[in-house]
Design a protein around this motif. Sequence first.
Motif, short mmCIF file in Angstrom:
data_model
loop_
_atom_site.label_atom_id
_atom_site.label_comp_id
_atom_site.label_asym_id
_atom_site.label_seq_id
_atom_site.Cartn_x
_atom_site.Cartn_y
_atom_site.Cartn_z
N ASP A 440 0.82 -1.22 0.00
CA ASP A 440 0.00 0.00 0.00
C ASP A 440 0.85 1.27 0.00
OD1 ASP A 440 -2.14 -1.66 -0.01
OD2 ASP A 440 -3.02 -0.95 1.88
N TRP A 441 2.03 1.20 0.61
CA TRP A 441 2.90 2.39 0.66
C TRP A 441 3.21 2.91 -0.74
CZ3 TRP A 441 7.60 2.13 -1.81
CH2 TRP A 441 8.12 0.85 -2.07
N ALA A 442 3.30 2.01 -1.69
CA ALA A 442 3.68 2.40 -3.05
C ALA A 442 2.52 3.07 -3.77
CB ALA A 442 4.16 1.18 -3.82
N ARG A 443 1.34 2.91 -3.25
CA ARG A 443 0.16 3.48 -3.90
C ARG A 443 -0.25 4.79 -3.24
NH1 ARG A 443 -1.08 -1.95 -2.97
NH2 ARG A 443 -0.59 -3.18 -4.82
N GLY A 444 0.11 4.94 -1.96
CA GLY A 444 -0.40 6.08 -1.17
C GLY A 444 0.21 7.41 -1.53
#
Lengths: 444, 263
Positions: A440-444
């Motif tokens: 999720d960090w890569a999308r946020g």
Amino acid sequence: MSIAQPVFIVLLAAGAALFGRNLMRVRRNILLGRDEDRTDRRAERWAVMARVALGQGKMVVRPVAGLLHIIVYAGFVIINIEVLEILVDGVFGTHRAFAFLGPAYDLLIGSFEVLALGVWAACAIFLVRRNLIRLRRFVMKELDGWPRTDANLILATEIALMSAFLLMNAADLALQQQQVEHYVQAGAFPVSGPLAALLGFHGLAPATLIAVERFCWWFHIVGILAFLNYLVVSKHLHILLAFPNTWYSKLEPRTRLADMPRVAGEVRSMLDPAVPPPAATAPRTVAGVEVPERFGARDVFDLSWKNLLDAYTCTECGRCTSECPANLTGKLLSPRKVMMDTRDRLEEVGRAIDAGKGVWKDDGKSLHTRISEEELWACTTCNACTQACPVNIDPVDIIMQMRRYKVMEESSTRPALTGMFNNVENNGAPWAFGPDKRMDWARG
Amino acid sequence: MTDPDRIPTMAELAAAGEAPEVLFWVGCAGAFDDRARRITKAFVRILNAARVRFAVLGTEESCTGDPARRAGNEFLFQMQAQQNVAVLNGYGVKRIVTACPHCFNTLRNEYPALGGSYEVMHHTQFINALMKEGRIRVEGGSFQGKRITFHDPCYLGRGNGEYEAPREVLLKLDAALVEMKRSRAQGFCCGAGGAQMFKEAEPGAKEVNHERSEEAVATGAHIIAAGCPFCNTMLTDGVKKLQQEGKVQVLDVAELIAGAGEL
């Protein structure tokens, strides 16, 4: 042959025999611990011992205490050459048997005297630091009672021994100058010369001087024999054990924790049904009783012999505790106390084994009787203590083994840690986020 | 750098028959903690700027087991560690870089005994190497002339003997690097290690992170540089407690480099 020679020989033999017996008892106690191999990488081990113990490499991190300690250490090592002469004189009834060395002898005696004065002064400063300046690490609660007395006794004894040595030389010098028979003209006396003048020794009768000289000679050697045997009931054993203890140092990175091969084997078998579970090991027989293999440490038997050697090596200087972040912020944990508690428990067990004629009877107590959960759970494993220890003692290893016992044998932990365990087990993370959220960090 | 397509996973690379130069082990904090995610992204910007062919494990990554092991639960550690080693070996991983000194220590020192031997680097070591190879360049930038103090993570410094790499990197910022009273081998813990991050502190007179933050603020630094997501959290909290958050920033070395180079 005078009566003095047989008396000396008997005293010497008794002192040495008692010391040998005491040392064997310490060795037996250390070997109550479980086995651990610390004989690999020998070249490195010699180097660590040379740097840390012989070279006092970690003492000088604190320059004042380090320098004073080096004076006492060098004095102790070098003045022992003088003790060798005392032994020869005592056994053969000679006086200053090494005097034939000539100028070399003058140099030896002269340097002993300077060192003796240095040791005297260093010990006096140490007493002031402990009792008048009252440095925090020397007035903490864990030193109340015997430990504080022990420290002061050691320093007072060293001052007394050095005083006797210098007074002996002062009287000897006066006797030499009065050309009294038996007192050979030998030695240089840079310290006791002025001392003799100060005390007016030159005006004293030979009989009085001989009495002073003989009294100091006997006091010095009997004092050393007594001190040798005092070591084993004292924190002062470090003067011997610092050497093996540093040789057996942990050589891996400080934050690498010890493995538990049995647990690894059981988990391997759980994850892969093709791998059989590790075979049960026969319980160890220690002091006449069977000690089962445990997860972690309940008592001294579960610690390794190296942990127990650490405990006997600790001289309670408190450098560990004075750098421990938990201790410095008022938590109960003190790494020094962990070492003292381990040693005191080991001594307690050793005395019980002696009383039971070599057989141990469970007394219902353990390491955990002395070291509380609050202390164990305060450790951040930061290794400030292992870094600070001048003789490479490892309190973190003991704390971790005791935590392992609490968690794996008694299922006792801090509540929040149970939550963390559950999260790691269920989510593969210490928090309640599932693996599907890992990117999720890569999308946020 | 918010395009998920730019973050390749080991699975994708393996499917294409490729292997990355290095595996970026993100760690739990780097993946889940809001603050630490910014460190992760900053490090990815550096990797991309240096054209490092990296990959992450993504959903296949799992806790190294460090907190479980330090909290005394060896069974749970072994479960995590052995499964991770199986995944890493399955992909034939040779080199790993991570921005977490706890993951770094476990991967580097504790996995070899379980059959997992890799060349493991802390991200400050990796960035330092990239700079030395000339793969990234930073010229002062926005941090020029600022006072920066570096807080040694216990698991990087005392634990693994690395004190210089983060400092060498910081010196490239043309900033004034100031040391705290206790630094390097004598560095003072932030209070998070040994699984303390996941529990209440034991009773005491003061919090460890407040003590350390006071020391850091006392240097007069504008920036406290950290090299660990847990130290970062602890020091950020400490600076807030001292009501200094307007004056003193807590930033990871990767954020400083990414920020200075406007990567």
